[in-house]
Design an enzyme around this catalytic site. Structure first.
Site, short mmCIF file in Angstrom:
data_model
loop_
_atom_site.label_atom_id
_atom_site.label_comp_id
_atom_site.label_asym_id
_atom_site.label_seq_id
_atom_site.Cartn_x
_atom_site.Cartn_y
_atom_site.Cartn_z
N HIS A 287 0.84 -1.20 0.00
CA HIS A 287 0.00 0.00 0.00
C HIS A 287 0.88 1.25 0.00
CE1 HIS A 287 -3.03 -2.96 1.54
NE2 HIS A 287 -3.77 -2.28 0.67
N HIS A 291 1.43 1.49 -5.84
CA HIS A 291 0.13 0.82 -5.94
C HIS A 291 -0.94 1.81 -6.39
CE1 HIS A 291 -3.52 -1.35 -4.92
NE2 HIS A 291 -3.83 -0.44 -4.01
N HIS A 327 -7.17 6.52 -3.17
CA HIS A 327 -8.04 5.56 -2.49
C HIS A 327 -7.38 4.88 -1.30
CE1 HIS A 327 -5.69 2.55 -4.66
NE2 HIS A 327 -6.25 1.62 -3.93
N ASP A 328 -6.06 4.84 -1.22
CA ASP A 328 -5.36 4.21 -0.10
C ASP A 328 -4.39 5.18 0.58
OD1 ASP A 328 -6.39 1.66 0.24
OD2 ASP A 328 -5.14 0.80 -1.34
N ASP A 437 -8.67 -1.73 -8.13
CA ASP A 437 -7.98 -1.92 -6.85
C ASP A 437 -7.45 -3.35 -6.69
OD1 ASP A 437 -7.00 -1.27 -4.33
OD2 ASP A 437 -8.90 -1.71 -3.32
#
Length: 561
Positions: A287, A291, A327-328, A437
């Site tokens: 993460h 990524h 998103h992360d 994802d």
């Protein structure tokens, strides 16, 4: 000159007053009488004392020293306790605060300082207009329900090992350690927020690119093929010197016409992208910013699918790319169950529900507001973008997989998807982001294997941390029993394959979906062979280690349907 007793009393009191309070006292006690004495023609001498001047409205009476002074409607007796009380009451009256019963003199000034700090904290959380208001403690004012909270680097450092050391009760966190951790987080947020213009490049006339050096040579050649599925994000990250996310997003915003459509300020855009990239932790094997760049590139490929590209609006494209990139963001490298059982502050904040996804969203909102990227848009449009970003990012919660999968199947079975409806387009964007994802098993074997090793390495790190502090080891995190092939086969069979089968139904006929499903089946076959060829100890690898091809190699897997 003041008497000696008055002078000593002033010195003793000055140590307990703030600088601002001392300035106020000095103004009223010393400067105001001098100014009035010099400029007011109505001042007269009283009795025969040439050194005493009083205001003309002073009633006759016996002379007193120090003399009472009346200035600006405030009567000040030069006795320090009374002076402090009157100044305090006047200040409260000016602020409109209550003038209730007096409290101890030793605490009144401290309380007022705390009130001032509270007001400053509240003011800092106001977003330009009066409709967005947060309380000083971070809670939402009930009058303004629906207003978004914004976070910045709230989970870093992700895990302070000291908080795992229990006190008298198992699982309790010592209050002193918690306070130190909060102070550390606040300091880090302050330091991070001060880095606003890092990495800016000079403008090139007639060019929208800020990273001109990164667009030269091989990086430029790769970006020309950014819409192909075999895009090697690891190579691209090396070519851009670790700036793959910023470079990729700058390029996509340009080629998609988003910079022109939304009239984005290039400095603010680069500032925002720099914040997003830096808020990913490079020490996470999986993460991290690479990524995020990989998911963004996959999302761009999905947005160019024929069924989607013809219907999407610029706002949809903007939301899809932004959600993919962030998103992360600020992922701590551990999963939600770990945060819950260690009583992490994020788990408490979001009540153990979509903890990480909620934090990613709120952190993104914080960066948008800090960078000012959307400040030129209307308040309603800006808030709507923030809300829709949250809906997209929250959809990546793996615990909601069956919910979204069932809804997609129902729409496809009923054939009632209408992409001219904004709600249906948003739902498909959610599905596309979920696919992006977890699309690693759909990549070519070499890239897919690297991602699998990275994510398992992150799982194993969490398992080692749990073992070290006598916590129950989470599923898939025990390196002694959970091998990489076994983890990947289960992940593909129960999570990836069902979702991409429905995505293929939606995009059919799609060459990209056929390529992805072919890679998925081949990679699953490769992991199946590795599961039986190697023991769990032998298949233990690190994120950058090379693993031999399964028996028969990649060519043998070509024959598997």
């Amino acid at each position: 000159m003041l008497s000696s007793s008055f002078f000593h009393a002033s010195l003793s009191l000055s140590s307990s007053l703030t600088p601002s309070s001392l300035c106020i006292i000095y103004f009223f006690v010393v400067l105001m009488p001098l100014v009035e004495g010099l400029w007011s023609p109505d001042l007269r001498m009283r009795d025969s004392d040439p050194g005493v001047r009083v205001c003309p409205d002073q009633p006759p009476g016996p002379r007193m020293w120090p003399p009472p002074i009346s200035c600006a409607g405030l009567s000040l007796a030069l006795e320090l306790p009374a002076l402090i009380r009157q100044l305090k009451e006047a200040w409260r009256a000016r602020r409109g605060g209550p003038q209730g019963p007096e409290k101890g003199e030793g605490s009144c000034w401290v309380e007022e300082e705390q009130e001032d700090v509270g007001e400053v904290k509240q003011l800092k959380l106001i977003k330009g207009n009066s409709s967005t208001y947060l309380e000083a403690d971070g809670t939402l004012n009930p009058v303004h329900a629906g207003v978004l909270l914004a976070e910045r680097r709230g989970s870093f450092p992700p895990i302070d090992l000291r908080i795992l050391k229990t006190s008298s009760q198992p699982g309790e966190v010592e209050s002193g350690t918690r306070r130190k951790l909060k102070r550390l987080l606040s300091f880090q947020r302050y330091c991070h927020a001060s880095k606003l213009l890092r990495g800016l490049m000079p403008h090139t006339p007639g060019s929208l690119h800020l990273l001109d050096d990164d667009y030269l040579g091989q990086a430029a050649h790769m970006l020309s093929k950014v819409d192909t599925w075999n895009f090697d994000i690891f190579l691209f990250d090396r070519l851009t010197n670790g700036n793959s996310l910023v470079t990729l997003m700058s390029h996509l915003f340009n080629v998609c016409g988003l910079i022109h459509h939304f009239q984005l300020d290039m400095v603010k855009l680069h500032r925002f992208l720099g914040m997003v990239q830096e808020d990913y932790h490079s020490n996470n094997p999986y993460h991290n910013a690479v990524h995020a760049a990989d998911v963004t590139q996959a999302m761009y490929c999905y947005l160019k699918e024929t069924k989607l590209a013809e219907q999407l609006t610029p706002v949809d494209v903007f939301l899809g790319l932004m959600a993919a990139a962030a998103h992360d963001v600020d992922h701590p490298g551990v999963n939600q169950p770990f945060l819950i059982k260690t009583r992490h502050h994020l788990a408490s904040l979001y009540q153990n529900t979509s903890v990480l996804e909620s934090h990613h969203w709120r952190s993104t909102v914080g960066m948008l507001r800090e960078s000012g990227l959307l400040n030129h848009l209307s308040a309603d449009m800006s808030l709507d973008i923030e809300q829709q970003l949250g809906s997209l990012i929250l959809a990546t919660d793996i615990n909601r997989q069956n919910e979204f999968l069932a809804t997609l199947r129902e729409h496809l079975d009923n054939q009632d998807l209408d992409l001219q409806l904004a709600t249906h387009r948003h739902f498909i964007l959610q599905i596309a982001l979920k696919c992006a994802d977890i699309c690693n098993p759909c990549r070519e074997w070499q890239m897919s294997r690297q991602w699998s090793e990275r994510v398992c390495e992150e799982f194993y790190r969490q398992g080692e941390l749990e073992r070290k502090f006598n916590l129950e080891i989470s599923p898939l995190c025990d390196q002694q029993t959970d091998s990489i092939p076994a983890i990947q086969i289960g992940f593909i069979s129960y999570i990836v394959e069902p979702l991409f089968e429905e995505w293929q139904r939606f995009t059919e006929p799609s060459v990209l979906s056929q390529i992805m499903m072919a890679h998925l089946h081949k990679n699953k076959a490769c992991w199946s062979r590795l599961r039986y060829v190697h023991t769990p100890v032998e298949t233990k690898t690190h994120s950058h280690a090379e693993e031999p091809e399964p028996q028969g190699g990649h060519e043998e897997a070509e024959d598997i349907p």
